[in-house]
Design a protein around this motif. Structure first.
Motif, PDB file in Angstrom:
ATOM      1  N   TYR A   4       0.805  -1.220   0.000  1.00 20.71           N
ATOM      2  CA  TYR A   4       0.000   0.000   0.000  1.00 20.71           C
ATOM      3  C   TYR A   4       0.840   1.273   0.000  1.00 20.71           C
ATOM      4  O   TYR A   4       0.450   2.262  -0.595  1.00 20.71           O
ATOM      5  N   VAL A  23      -3.201   2.120  -3.315  1.00 17.34           N
ATOM      6  CA  VAL A  23      -4.239   2.318  -2.318  1.00 17.34           C
ATOM      7  C   VAL A  23      -5.592   2.208  -3.006  1.00 17.34           C
ATOM      8  O   VAL A  23      -5.877   2.965  -3.924  1.00 17.34           O
ATOM      9  N   PRO A  24      -6.387   1.228  -2.592  1.00 17.77           N
ATOM     10  CA  PRO A  24      -7.681   1.073  -3.239  1.00 17.77           C
ATOM     11  C   PRO A  24      -8.569   2.262  -2.929  1.00 17.77           C
ATOM     12  O   PRO A  24      -8.513   2.837  -1.848  1.00 17.77           O
ATOM     13  N   ILE A  26     -12.140   3.553  -2.225  1.00 17.20           N
ATOM     14  CA  ILE A  26     -13.441   3.030  -1.824  1.00 17.20           C
ATOM     15  C   ILE A  26     -14.467   4.135  -1.991  1.00 17.20           C
ATOM     16  O   ILE A  26     -14.426   5.137  -1.301  1.00 17.20           O
ATOM     17  N   ASN A  58     -19.712   3.079   5.200  1.00 17.65           N
ATOM     18  CA  ASN A  58     -19.380   2.745   6.573  1.00 17.65           C
ATOM     19  C   ASN A  58     -19.195   3.992   7.422  1.00 17.65           C
ATOM     20  O   ASN A  58     -18.995   5.085   6.897  1.00 17.65           O
ATOM     21  N   HIS A  61     -16.798   7.240   6.696  1.00 14.30           N
ATOM     22  CA  HIS A  61     -16.701   7.656   5.301  1.00 14.30           C
ATOM     23  C   HIS A  61     -17.087   9.127   5.155  1.00 14.30           C
ATOM     24  O   HIS A  61     -17.920   9.637   5.888  1.00 14.30           O
ATOM     25  N   ARG A 100     -14.008   6.579   1.444  1.00 17.22           N
ATOM     26  CA  ARG A 100     -13.165   6.491   2.624  1.00 17.22           C
ATOM     27  C   ARG A 100     -12.177   7.648   2.568  1.00 17.22           C
ATOM     28  O   ARG A 100     -11.615   7.933   1.518  1.00 17.22           O
ATOM     29  N   MET A 103      -5.674  10.037   3.137  1.00 18.34           N
ATOM     30  CA  MET A 103      -4.768  10.844   3.947  1.00 18.34           C
ATOM     31  C   MET A 103      -4.202  11.990   3.125  1.00 18.34           C
ATOM     32  O   MET A 103      -3.723  11.784   2.011  1.00 18.34           O
ATOM     33  N   ALA A 139      -2.792  -5.082  11.851  1.00 17.62           N
ATOM     34  CA  ALA A 139      -4.214  -4.853  12.065  1.00 17.62           C
ATOM     35  C   ALA A 139      -4.945  -5.780  11.112  1.00 17.62           C
ATOM     36  O   ALA A 139      -4.301  -6.478  10.328  1.00 17.62           O
ATOM     37  N   ASP A 140      -6.269  -5.801  11.165  1.00 18.16           N
ATOM     38  CA  ASP A 140      -6.973  -6.781  10.321  1.00 18.16           C
ATOM     39  C   ASP A 140      -6.909  -6.437   8.841  1.00 18.16           C
ATOM     40  O   ASP A 140      -7.139  -7.298   8.010  1.00 18.16           O
ATOM     41  N   THR A 141      -6.594  -5.189   8.495  1.00 19.41           N
ATOM     42  CA  THR A 141      -6.599  -4.825   7.078  1.00 19.41           C
ATOM     43  C   THR A 141      -5.210  -4.651   6.469  1.00 19.41           C
ATOM     44  O   THR A 141      -5.082  -4.544   5.260  1.00 19.41           O
ATOM     45  N   PHE A 142      -4.189  -4.570   7.282  1.00 15.24           N
ATOM     46  CA  PHE A 142      -2.851  -4.370   6.728  1.00 15.24           C
ATOM     47  C   PHE A 142      -1.801  -4.797   7.754  1.00 15.24           C
ATOM     48  O   PHE A 142      -2.128  -5.072   8.918  1.00 15.24           O
ATOM     49  N   ARG A 143      -0.553  -4.845   7.303  1.00 14.25           N
ATOM     50  CA  ARG A 143       0.548  -5.101   8.218  1.00 14.25           C
ATOM     51  C   ARG A 143       1.615  -4.062   7.945  1.00 14.25           C
ATOM     52  O   ARG A 143       1.931  -3.804   6.791  1.00 14.25           O
ATOM     53  N   VAL A 158       3.823  -0.398   4.384  1.00  9.62           N
ATOM     54  CA  VAL A 158       2.490  -0.858   4.734  1.00  9.62           C
ATOM     55  C   VAL A 158       2.027  -1.782   3.612  1.00  9.62           C
ATOM     56  O   VAL A 158       2.011  -1.381   2.457  1.00  9.62           O
TER      57      VAL A 158
ATOM     58  N   VAL B  49      -3.757   3.357  13.542  1.00  4.78           N
ATOM     59  CA  VAL B  49      -4.191   2.254  12.673  1.00  4.78           C
ATOM     60  C   VAL B  49      -5.429   2.648  11.876  1.00  4.78           C
ATOM     61  O   VAL B  49      -5.530   2.393  10.682  1.00  4.78           O
ATOM     62  N   SER B  53      -4.900   2.825   7.810  1.00  8.81           N
ATOM     63  CA  SER B  53      -5.473   1.653   7.161  1.00  8.81           C
ATOM     64  C   SER B  53      -6.037   2.006   5.777  1.00  8.81           C
ATOM     65  O   SER B  53      -6.797   2.946   5.636  1.00  8.81           O
ATOM     66  N   PRO B  54      -5.646   1.239   4.762  1.00 11.42           N
ATOM     67  CA  PRO B  54      -6.128   1.534   3.415  1.00 11.42           C
ATOM     68  C   PRO B  54      -7.585   1.117   3.194  1.00 11.42           C
ATOM     69  O   PRO B  54      -8.246   1.647   2.315  1.00 11.42           O
ATOM     70  N   LEU B  55      -8.056   0.173   4.004  1.00 10.68           N
ATOM     71  CA  LEU B  55      -9.449  -0.273   3.885  1.00 10.68           C
ATOM     72  C   LEU B  55     -10.152   0.013   5.211  1.00 10.68           C
ATOM     73  O   LEU B  55      -9.508   0.384   6.175  1.00 10.68           O
ATOM     74  N   ASP B  56     -11.464  -0.197   5.243  1.00 12.01           N
ATOM     75  CA  ASP B  56     -12.171   0.021   6.503  1.00 12.01           C
ATOM     76  C   ASP B  56     -11.799  -1.054   7.506  1.00 12.01           C
ATOM     77  O   ASP B  56     -12.007  -2.231   7.249  1.00 12.01           O
ATOM     78  N   GLU B  59     -11.708  -5.057  13.140  1.00 10.68           N
ATOM     79  CA  GLU B  59     -11.179  -5.235  14.490  1.00 10.68           C
ATOM     80  C   GLU B  59     -10.066  -4.250  14.792  1.00 10.68           C
ATOM     81  O   GLU B  59      -9.768  -3.970  15.938  1.00 10.68           O
ATOM     82  N   GLY B  60      -9.435  -3.743  13.750  1.00 12.64           N
ATOM     83  CA  GLY B  60      -8.354  -2.778  13.951  1.00 12.64           C
ATOM     84  C   GLY B  60      -7.071  -3.456  14.399  1.00 12.64           C
ATOM     85  O   GLY B  60      -6.711  -4.509  13.890  1.00 12.64           O
ATOM     86  N   PHE B  61      -6.449  -2.856  15.386  1.00 13.25           N
ATOM     87  CA  PHE B  61      -5.122  -3.285  15.831  1.00 13.25           C
ATOM     88  C   PHE B  61      -5.160  -4.688  16.442  1.00 13.25           C
ATOM     89  O   PHE B  61      -6.003  -4.972  17.287  1.00 13.25           O
ATOM     90  N   LEU B  62      -4.252  -5.555  16.010  1.00 12.43           N
ATOM     91  CA  LEU B  62      -4.218  -6.917  16.538  1.00 12.43           C
ATOM     92  C   LEU B  62      -2.998  -7.173  17.426  1.00 12.43           C
ATOM     93  O   LEU B  62      -3.118  -7.655  18.533  1.00 12.43           O
ATOM     94  N   TYR B  63      -1.828  -6.879  16.909  1.00 13.94           N
ATOM     95  CA  TYR B  63      -0.628  -7.065  17.731  1.00 13.94           C
ATOM     96  C   TYR B  63       0.519  -6.265  17.146  1.00 13.94           C
ATOM     97  O   TYR B  63       0.461  -5.829  15.995  1.00 13.94           O
TER      98      TYR B  63
END
Lengths: 217, 145
Positions: A4, A23-24, A26, A58, A61, A100, A103, A139-143, A158, B49, B53-56, B59-63
Motif C-alpha cells: 500500500y 491504495v484502493p 473506496i 461505513n 466515510h 473512505r 490521507m 491490524a486486520d486490514t494491513f501489516r 504498509v 491504525v 489503514s487503506p481499507l475500513d 477489528e483494527g489493531f491486533l498485535y
C-alpha cells in the motif's frame, strides 16, 4: 500481494519521503430519500458518517458529492450548506457519494511523527531487556513493517497481511536510499527526499515484488 | 514460549488488573505510571491504525512485534482492553485473551456482585483463575533463568 505504501522517517521523527503504491479507492454512490437513514456529522472540516452502515457506506466515510456537485468543507460548490439541504424534504431524492477518507500529506506527516513515540514507548515498556522498537504492527486490514537502520532512519512499508518477505524489501529500499539519495550531491540530510532516480527505482522494485515476490530482488 | 505480563484496562483507561510472570526488565517507573503510558500508547496506536489503514478496519489493531517480545491486543465491543506480552514464538495468544474474557472475566468479575466494574479488580478468586488459565496454556513455559 499488495503493497500500500512506503514511508521514510528521519532520525528526528519527520517524514522525509512517502510513496503511495496501490491504495484502493473506496467509493459509493447511492440515492437517498427523506429522511436520511444514516447520521452525518461535521468534524475536521469534513462531513462524515457517524452512525448507520449500509451498502458499503461505513462509519467514518466522508461525503464527497451531492448530486454530482463536489462538497467542500460543509458546503457545496455553489455555497449552499449541505446540512440545510439535507433537512429540506423537497430537495430529495438526493444522490450522495461517499468515500473512505484519504490521507492528506499533512496527515501523513502527522502520523509519521506519531509513530516515532510509539516506537520508543514499545521498547521502553518491554518486559525483556535491550529490546528494539516496533518491527511489525498488524491490524486486520494491513501489516506495517518497520526497519530502523543503525543511523536511526526508519523505513516503513504498509502492505497486505499475507505479503511475505517484506524484511528483504525494506533492506533493498535502504540500499536504494544509500545509492540514490545519499550519493546525490544536492540532497541534504534530514530533508525531504526529492530524487527522481530514487523514486523510479523504488517504483520498479515495488512492482517487481508485487508481481513475483521477493525472490527476484 | 513465554508469557510475560498481562494488563486489563477499562474503557476509560483505568488499569483493572495487572499480573506478571516472567519479566526481566523493570521499566523503572511505578506501576501506575507504566499503566498510563501503556494505555496512552494503545490509544495512539488505535487512532494511528484507523487513519493509516487503506481499507475500513473491523477489528483494527491486533498485535505488534519487536525484536524481543510481542504485544497482543484484544478489545471487546464494550471497550474492555486485554493486553498480553509474550515472546515472539507464541501463537494464538488472541484466542487465549478471548478465553480469558469469556471464561474468567465474565464468570468471576461480571457475575460477582461484589466486584465493581470499572474499578481495579480485588477478587482473589479472579487472580487465582487467571493464574490457572495462563499456567495451563501451552504458551506458558517459563525458562530456566
Amino acid at each position: 500481494m499488495v503493497i500500500y505504501g512506503v514511508y521514510i522517517v528521519s532520525k528526528s521523527g519527520g517524514l522525509i519521503f512517502n510513496h503511495d503504491h496501490n491504495v484502493p479507492r473506496i467509493e459509493n454512490e447511492k440515492t437517498f430519500n427523506y429522511p436520511l437513514d444514516i447520521k452525518l456529522s461535521y468534524e475536521n472540516k469534513k462531513i462524515v458518517v457517524s452512525f448507520g452502515q449500509k451498502d458499503g457506506i461505513n462509519v467514518g466515510h466522508v461525503l464527497t458529492a451531492v448530486n454530482g456537485n463536489v462538497v467542500i468543507g460543509r458546503e457545496l460548490e455553489n455555497g449552499k450548506d449541505v446540512f440545510e439541504l439535507l433537512e429540506q424534504p423537497d430537495s430529495f431524492p438526493l444522490s450522495l457519494k461517499f468515500s473512505r477518507a484519504r490521507m492528506t500529506t499533512n496527515e501523513k506527516i502527522f502520523l509519521a511523527s506519531m509513530f516515532y513515540p510509539l516506537f520508543a514507548i514499545a521498547s521502553q515498556l518491554s518486559p525483556e531487556p535491550r529490546c528494539s522498537g516496533i518491527e511489525i504492527l498488524e491490524a486486520d486490514t494491513f501489516r506495517l513493517h518497520c526497519y530502523q537502520t543503525l543511523t536511526g532512519i526508519k523505513f516503513i512499508v504498509v502492505a497486505e497481511s499475507s505479503q511475505s518477505g517484506i524484511e528483504i524489501l525494506l533492506k533493498r529500499v535502504y540500499e536504494l536510499y544509500g545509492d540514490y539519495v545519499l550519493k546525490n550531491p544536492f540532497y541534504s540530510l534530514e530533508m525531504p527526499i526529492r530524487c527522481e532516480l530514487f523514486e523510479t527505482n523504488l517504483q520498479t522494485l515495488l512492482e517487481n515484488v508485487e508481481k513475483s515476490g521477493t525472490g527476484s530482488v | 514460549m513465554t508469557i510475560h505480563n498481562l494488563y486489563i484496562f477499562s474503557k476509560n483507561g483505568t488499569l483493572l488488573y495487572y499480573a506478571e510472570w516472567n519479566r526481566l526488565n523493570k521499566s523503572g517507573i511505578t506501576k501506575e505510571e507504566e499503566a498510563k503510558l501503556m494505555y496512552g500508547m494503545l490509544f495512539s496506536i488505535k487512532s494511528f491504525v484507523n487513519k493509516i489503514s487503506p481499507l475500513d478496519p473491523k477489528e483494527g489493531f491486533l498485535y505488534y512485534k519487536t525484536s524481543k517480545y510481542t504485544l497482543h491486543y484484544f478489545e471487546t465491543p464494550s471497550g474492555l482492553k486485554f493486553v498480553l506480552n509474550t515472546d515472539n514464538a507464541s501463537q494464538n495468544a488472541r484466542e487465549l485473551l478471548q478465553q480469558l474474557y469469556r471464561d474468567v472475566y465474565l464468570e468471576y468479575v461480571v457475575k460477582n456482585p461484589l466486584c465493581q466494574l470499572n474499578e481495579p479488580i480485588q477478587s482473589e478468586l479472579f487472580k487465582l483463575k487467571v493464574d490457572e488459565l495462563f499456567k495451563k496454556s501451552p504458551l506458558f513455559l517459563s525458562r530456566a533463568i
